[in-house]
Structure formats: C-alpha cells, structure tokens
Design a protein around this motif. Structure first.
Motif, PDB file in Angstrom:
ATOM      1  N   PRO A   1      28.195   8.344  30.416  1.00 44.43           N
ATOM      2  CA  PRO A   1      27.738   9.614  29.869  1.00 44.43           C
ATOM      3  C   PRO A   1      28.881  10.340  29.162  1.00 44.43           C
ATOM      4  N   VAL A   2      28.796  10.415  27.862  1.00 42.04           N
ATOM      5  CA  VAL A   2      29.835  11.065  27.073  1.00 42.04           C
ATOM      6  C   VAL A   2      29.148  11.796  25.928  1.00 42.04           C
ATOM      7  N   ALA A   3      29.579  13.008  25.658  1.00 41.55           N
ATOM      8  CA  ALA A   3      28.944  13.845  24.642  1.00 41.55           C
ATOM      9  C   ALA A   3      29.959  14.248  23.568  1.00 41.55           C
ATOM     10  N   PRO A   4      29.494  14.474  22.323  1.00 40.34           N
ATOM     11  CA  PRO A   4      30.396  14.840  21.229  1.00 40.34           C
ATOM     12  C   PRO A   4      30.518  16.360  21.088  1.00 40.34           C
ATOM     13  N   PHE A   5      31.663  16.907  21.437  1.00 45.61           N
ATOM     14  CA  PHE A   5      31.905  18.338  21.257  1.00 45.61           C
ATOM     15  C   PHE A   5      32.741  18.523  19.994  1.00 45.61           C
ATOM     16  N   LYS A   6      32.102  19.078  18.980  1.00 40.40           N
ATOM     17  CA  LYS A   6      32.696  19.137  17.645  1.00 40.40           C
ATOM     18  C   LYS A   6      33.671  20.303  17.497  1.00 40.40           C
ATOM     19  N   GLY A   7      34.763  20.035  16.773  1.00 41.07           N
ATOM     20  CA  GLY A   7      35.726  21.079  16.438  1.00 41.07           C
ATOM     21  C   GLY A   7      36.199  20.914  15.002  1.00 41.07           C
TER      22      GLY A   7
ATOM     23  N   SER B   1      32.201  25.799  10.492  1.00 41.09           N
ATOM     24  CA  SER B   1      33.614  25.845  10.106  1.00 41.09           C
ATOM     25  C   SER B   1      33.981  27.192   9.478  1.00 41.09           C
ATOM     26  N   LYS B   2      33.012  27.819   8.811  1.00 49.48           N
ATOM     27  CA  LYS B   2      33.278  29.124   8.198  1.00 49.48           C
ATOM     28  C   LYS B   2      33.582  30.180   9.262  1.00 49.48           C
ATOM     29  N   LYS B   3      32.934  30.046  10.420  1.00 45.38           N
ATOM     30  CA  LYS B   3      33.162  31.014  11.500  1.00 45.38           C
ATOM     31  C   LYS B   3      34.567  30.846  12.070  1.00 45.38           C
ATOM     32  N   VAL B   4      35.073  29.612  12.081  1.00 40.60           N
ATOM     33  CA  VAL B   4      36.438  29.385  12.555  1.00 40.60           C
ATOM     34  C   VAL B   4      37.425  30.149  11.678  1.00 40.60           C
ATOM     35  N   LEU B   5      37.258  30.041  10.378  1.00 35.91           N
ATOM     36  CA  LEU B   5      38.161  30.747   9.459  1.00 35.91           C
ATOM     37  C   LEU B   5      38.026  32.258   9.604  1.00 35.91           C
ATOM     38  N   GLN B   6      36.793  32.720   9.784  1.00 41.11           N
ATOM     39  CA  GLN B   6      36.582  34.153   9.980  1.00 41.11           C
ATOM     40  C   GLN B   6      37.322  34.645  11.222  1.00 41.11           C
ATOM     41  N   ARG B   7      37.173  33.930  12.315  1.00 42.47           N
ATOM     42  CA  ARG B   7      37.839  34.316  13.559  1.00 42.47           C
ATOM     43  C   ARG B   7      39.358  34.240  13.420  1.00 42.47           C
TER      44      ARG B   7
ATOM     45  N   THR C   1      42.683  25.759  14.400  1.00 44.35           N
ATOM     46  CA  THR C   1      41.520  25.008  14.855  1.00 44.35           C
ATOM     47  C   THR C   1      40.605  25.876  15.703  1.00 44.35           C
ATOM     48  N   GLY C   2      39.353  25.421  15.844  1.00 44.51           N
ATOM     49  CA  GLY C   2      38.420  26.163  16.678  1.00 44.51           C
ATOM     50  C   GLY C   2      37.098  25.440  16.849  1.00 44.51           C
ATOM     51  N   ARG C   3      36.247  25.976  17.705  1.00 37.95           N
ATOM     52  CA  ARG C   3      34.906  25.538  18.074  1.00 37.95           C
ATOM     53  C   ARG C   3      34.931  24.441  19.129  1.00 37.95           C
ATOM     54  N   PHE C   4      33.860  24.458  19.921  1.00 41.46           N
ATOM     55  CA  PHE C   4      33.625  23.447  20.949  1.00 41.46           C
ATOM     56  C   PHE C   4      32.111  23.281  21.033  1.00 41.46           C
TER      57      PHE C   4
ATOM     58  N   ASN D   1      26.129  18.558  10.057  1.00 42.89           N
ATOM     59  CA  ASN D   1      26.121  19.934   9.561  1.00 42.89           C
ATOM     60  C   ASN D   1      27.372  20.642  10.065  1.00 42.89           C
ATOM     61  N   HIS D   2      28.284  20.975   9.143  1.00 46.97           N
ATOM     62  CA  HIS D   2      29.568  21.551   9.514  1.00 46.97           C
ATOM     63  C   HIS D   2      29.686  23.028   9.118  1.00 46.97           C
ATOM     64  N   SER D   3      28.565  23.705   8.980  1.00 46.58           N
ATOM     65  CA  SER D   3      28.590  25.104   8.554  1.00 46.58           C
ATOM     66  C   SER D   3      29.363  26.032   9.496  1.00 46.58           C
TER      67      SER D   3
END
Length: 365
Positions: free
Chosen positions: A230-236, A282-288, A268-271, A278-280
C-alpha cells in the motif's frame, strides 16, 4: 550478474550506484527524465526529523483536513486499499526495532552524502540548521525530548519570528545531485520506457520489448502497489527562484519550504494525495511563498510524487522474486543512500531488514 531497476528517481539511482560498485551489469528503466520527479524536492536532508512522516498519528487526519479547508492540500486519488491499510495502522506506535532501523538509515545516508561531498562538492552540500517557523517553540522542544530519534534542537529565530532549529540537518541541490549521480553511473545503461509488467526476472515494457535479468528491483514509487504494497502518491511542487533567503526553513503554517543555494533559492510546497496530471495547485505554492519572501521570479519548476506507506515508514523487501523499495514519503532524499544500499543487497541475495519488510501490510505472505 545483470540487474534491471524499474524507476530512475533518487532511490533507483542509489540502488544502481551500489550495484555498479559491486560489479553488477545494471539497467535502469525510466519513463521520463532520469531523476525528473525527484528534482522537485526541496533538497533538505533531515536525518533525525522523522516526525514529518508520522502521517498515521491520531491527530494527523484533522490537521490534513484543515489544510484542505485552507486550500493548501487536496485529495484526487482515492486508493481504497491504501485507505483500508491506513485505518489499520492509524494511531499505532511503531516497535522499537523500526526506530532502530530508521536511525541506521539516517546514519548511513549522512555518511554517504558527506563522502560524496568530500570527494567533490559539486551539488551545494552543506550541513546547517533547519528552522521551523509558525510553531509553538516551547511545546516543540518538549516533544523533541520524547522523540525516539533524539533530534538535537534548540530555540532560534528565522524570518523575524521565533523558530525551532533542527541541528542534524543538511541541504543540497537536487538538480546538481542528479547530474552528479549520472556522472557516477557512466557504466549503467538507461532505457527510456514505461514498464507494463514485471514477471519473475523479466520486465515487460510498453511497446512489447522485454528486458531479462538475474534480478529485478522496483524503485518506482506508487507503481509498487502492483505488488500489494500500500503506497500512495503525495504530490508536491518545486521551483528554482531568485528569492532572497538567508536560512533554510519551513513555514509550518503555509506549508512552504525554502532552501537558499549558491545559484538560486529552492521553494517547494504541497502534500496532495493526487496522482493526476492536473498541476494547477502549483500556483498556490507560489502565492504562499510570496507571502513570506515577497515577489520573485521563477527560473524552472518540477513536479514530484512522494510515495507514502500508511505508517510513513519505507518498505525494502523481496516479494516473490522482485525486490521492492518504496514508501519513504517526505524523506526519500534523506534516506536515499541507505534505501538504495538495502535494495542492492537484496538483489545480490543478502538478508533483508525485518523491520522494513512488507509483512506489516501483506500478512498473507
């Protein structure tokens, strides 16, 4: 001896490194750019800061839900097998032998990074504190005293705020390190292609080609679920920027990591539990990030998928005739050398580390 490695991320590259050093004939299969998804990481090496991988502690689902409400995380991949396994380990404390294995992974990896940097530091390696801002420093200091890895911490300041400083930390340029590894692996054959199936000692590629070997190692993150792990993809998301920063730090409120390097500052950011294209967010990472660092320009960006087991601890094991190495979650770079060494040892017929076996998830073995 011929070994085929499926997956050309940082763990796959270290597996190839140790196999090559043992005289094996090594082939690495990677569907994209070698090291491409691993480049998205911040490049922070946290040898005693395993707390960031403890996604199965009782408080974590509520913390993650609050991240989603703020728009700083999302769930797009519903892997019900992983969720069932997560519920099975939720709130469960790992045994002492697991902590001993993790301590050994950290010690080995730290020595390997140092050795590579001492030979030639062409990847911006530096050992310096990692600062956590946006935390209750007093409470964090008390919790660190109970941590099984006994991290060295102290109160400090960063970005004009009180911060918790982790002293057993280092940093590197992920881009430069991948290039260094490719130079180290000049005797390794790289095959660009997508693995469709691993059958015994054969790797079937999309298009019909078949690679045969004496041993097969799967170091392809989320793909290991095909073997029952059991392994899941946590995108960053990672960005090379011209932002100004004096210290390596993580803003725990905004979920942003900042690493100043010689030529740029990595942000870097997001988890996100999100295996989609869909990588939309990514804009929130830059905003933060701009909320902390002010305005800056972006020179390049990358996307990565952290493979996470339900308990946050990695798996290095032989399942049937195939060696599986996956699940390091946020600490793939930190433990990359040690995980690669363990995977190489298994491919060469040596013993596994019982604490890191898949048996804790695959009880029918």
């Amino acid at each position: 001896m011929k070994v085929v490695i499926v997956g050309g991320g940082i763990v796959g590259l270290f597996t190839a490194f140790y196999l090559q050093n043992e005289g094996a004939d090594v082939v690495v299969v990677e569907q994209g750019e070698v090291g491409g998804w691993s480049r998205a990481a911040a490049g922070i090496l946290e040898f005693t800061r395993f707390v960031i991988n403890r996604i199965n502690v009782k408080s974590y689902p509520w913390r993650y839900f609050k991240m989603m409400i703020r728009g700083d995380a999302r769930v797009k991949t519903w892997d019900w097998g992983w969720i069932r396994a997560y519920l099975g380990v939720w709130g469960r404390e790992p045994p002492q032998e697991m902590w001993e294995a993790i301590r050994t992974l950290g010690d080995f990896s730290w020595r390997q990074y140092r050795a590579l940097a001492e030979a030639k530091n062409d990847f911006d390696y530096a050992e310096e504190p990692l600062y956590e801002v946006g935390v209750d420093v007093g409470k964090a200091l008390e919790e660190a005293k109970k941590d099984p890895l006994a991290p060295r911490v102290e109160a400090g300041k960063c970005c004009g705020m009180e911060a918790l400083a982790y002293l057993d930390a280092a940093k590197l340029s992920t881009d430069a390190f991948v290039e260094r590894m490719l130079r180290e692996l000049r005797g390794v054959q790289f095959v660009k292609g997508k693995a469709q199936e691993v059958a015994g000692k054969e790797v079937w590629l999309e298009g019909g080609n078949v690679l045969q070997a004496d041993a097969v190692v799967v170091a392809a993150g989320y793909w290991a679920r095909k073997f029952g792990v059991p392994v899941a993809p946590f995108k960053g998301y990672g960005f090379l920027t011209n932002a100004k920063a004096d210290k390596m730090f993580i803003d725990m409120v905004r979920g942003i990591a900042v690493v100043p390097l010689s030529k740029y500052t990595k942000v870097t950011g997001r988890f996100d539990l999100d295996g989609t294209d869909n990588h939309s967010p990514s804009k929130k990472v830059l905003q933060r990030a701009r909320e902390i660092l002010g305005n800056f320009d972006v020179a390049a960006s990358a996307v990565g998928y952290r493979p996470c087991t339900p308990d946050g601890f990695p798996v290095v094991d032989r399942i049937g005739s195939v060696v599986i190495v996956t699940g390091a979650c946020r600490l793939g770079w930190t433990y990359g050398p040690a995980l690669g060494k363990l995977a190489a040892d298994l491919a060469l017929g040596r013993r596994r580390v019982e604490a890191l076996s898949a048996a804790r998830f695959i009880r029918s073995r």
